[in-house]
Design a protein around this motif. Structure first.
Motif, PDB file in Angstrom:
ATOM      1  N   HIS A 152       4.723 -10.689   1.904  1.00  0.00           N
ATOM      2  CA  HIS A 152       6.475 -10.376   1.692  1.00  0.00           C
ATOM      3  C   HIS A 152       6.262  -9.254   2.131  1.00  0.00           C
ATOM      4  CE1 HIS A 152      10.329 -11.572   0.272  1.00  0.00           C
ATOM      5  NE2 HIS A 152       9.549 -10.296  -0.999  1.00  0.00           N
ATOM      6  N   HIS A 153       5.760  -8.345   1.361  1.00  0.00           N
ATOM      7  CA  HIS A 153       6.204  -6.481   1.593  1.00  0.00           C
ATOM      8  C   HIS A 153       5.880  -6.637   2.951  1.00  0.00           C
ATOM      9  CE1 HIS A 153       8.144  -5.991  -2.500  1.00  0.00           C
ATOM     10  NE2 HIS A 153       7.890  -7.200  -2.958  1.00  0.00           N
ATOM     11  N   GLU A 154       4.847  -7.027   3.748  1.00  0.00           N
ATOM     12  CA  GLU A 154       4.667  -5.998   5.307  1.00  0.00           C
ATOM     13  C   GLU A 154       5.741  -6.031   5.702  1.00  0.00           C
ATOM     14  OE1 GLU A 154       1.195  -8.305   6.751  1.00  0.00           O
ATOM     15  OE2 GLU A 154      -0.247  -7.211   5.263  1.00  0.00           O
ATOM     16  N   GLU A 155       6.557  -7.008   5.901  1.00  0.00           N
ATOM     17  CA  GLU A 155       7.989  -7.376   6.612  1.00  0.00           C
ATOM     18  C   GLU A 155       9.368  -6.734   6.127  1.00  0.00           C
ATOM     19  OE1 GLU A 155      11.557 -10.611   6.638  1.00  0.00           O
ATOM     20  OE2 GLU A 155       8.657 -11.808   7.269  1.00  0.00           O
ATOM     21  N   ILE A 156       9.493  -6.311   4.561  1.00  0.00           N
ATOM     22  CA  ILE A 156       9.819  -5.352   4.241  1.00  0.00           C
ATOM     23  C   ILE A 156       9.885  -4.003   4.452  1.00  0.00           C
ATOM     24  CG2 ILE A 156      10.535  -4.658   1.759  1.00  0.00           C
ATOM     25  CD1 ILE A 156      10.167  -7.637   0.182  1.00  0.00           C
ATOM     26  N   ALA A 157       7.905  -3.553   4.183  1.00  0.00           N
ATOM     27  CA  ALA A 157       7.692  -2.560   4.665  1.00  0.00           C
ATOM     28  C   ALA A 157       7.865  -2.123   6.534  1.00  0.00           C
ATOM     29  CB  ALA A 157       6.384  -2.255   4.490  1.00  0.00           C
ATOM     30  N   ALA A 158       7.688  -2.792   7.194  1.00  0.00           N
ATOM     31  CA  ALA A 158       8.379  -2.656   8.440  1.00  0.00           C
ATOM     32  C   ALA A 158       9.832  -2.186   8.895  1.00  0.00           C
ATOM     33  CB  ALA A 158       8.241  -3.913   9.162  1.00  0.00           C
ATOM     34  N   ARG A 159      10.836  -2.983   7.711  1.00  0.00           N
ATOM     35  CA  ARG A 159      12.145  -3.214   7.541  1.00  0.00           C
ATOM     36  C   ARG A 159      12.432  -1.388   6.928  1.00  0.00           C
ATOM     37  NH1 ARG A 159      12.691  -8.339   6.187  1.00  0.00           N
ATOM     38  NH2 ARG A 159      14.038  -7.856   3.770  1.00  0.00           N
ATOM     39  N   ALA A 160      11.437  -1.195   6.267  1.00  0.00           N
ATOM     40  CA  ALA A 160      11.928   0.015   5.576  1.00  0.00           C
ATOM     41  C   ALA A 160      11.193   0.955   6.497  1.00  0.00           C
ATOM     42  CB  ALA A 160      10.963   0.152   3.931  1.00  0.00           C
ATOM     43  N   GLY A 161      10.825   1.212   7.417  1.00  0.00           N
ATOM     44  CA  GLY A 161      10.317   2.084   8.222  1.00  0.00           C
ATOM     45  C   GLY A 161       8.927   2.604   8.677  1.00  0.00           C
TER      46      GLY A 161
END
Length: 150
Positions: A49-58
């Motif tokens: 879940h957070h790998e995707e969020i991290a990528a979106r956060a830069g």
């Protein structure tokens, strides 16, 4: 599964939501913390879940990959990130951090953010324990076989 905890889930989501949207917590640093907790606790749900969020956060893909190493290479991170990662590792692995570890973080981010980072670590360790206990996966059921409420 959390939905089955009744009123507790409402308050849990409020705390998590407050940490995820807190303007004092840099989004990239927040996601680095969450991903490191996910890797250290073996929480595949949090990790995916957070790998995707991290990528979106830069957060760059190579940094995300580095977090999965037993000992991430310091050169992959800046000084603040390295200090915070040392705090994450100490708290998750040993449930305690020495004065030097806290001082290194505090000198870089201040009292309020240090406290919020410790809370973030604790909340995501708790979340990982919950998810791991019920074997919650990204795409399906849980250990108890309880159907999620609709």
């Amino acid at each position: 599964m959390l939905a089955h905890t009744g009123e507790v889930s409402v308050h849990w989501h409020a705390v998590v939501g407050a940490l995820l949207t807190d303007p004092e917590l840099d989004a990239r640093l927040r996601e680095i913390v969450i991903l490191r907790v996910a890797y250290l606790t073996g929480s595949s749900y949090e990790r995916l879940h957070h790998e995707e969020i991290a990528a979106r956060a830069g957060v760059p893909a190579d940094v995300i990959a580095e977090l999965a190493r037993a000992e991430p290479r310091p050169a992959a991170f800046n000084a603040t990130q390295n200090a915070v990662l040392a705090l994450v590792d100490a708290l998750v692995r040993g449930h305690h951090a020495d004065e030097g570890t806290f001082k290194a973080v505090h000198e870089r981010v201040g009292t309020e953010v240090t406290a919020k980072l410790v809370l973030l670590i604790g909340v995501y360790v708790s979340t990982a324990v919950f998810l791991n206990a019920f074997e919650v996966d990204m795409d399906a059921g849980a250990r108890l076989g309880v159907i999620a409420p609709t």
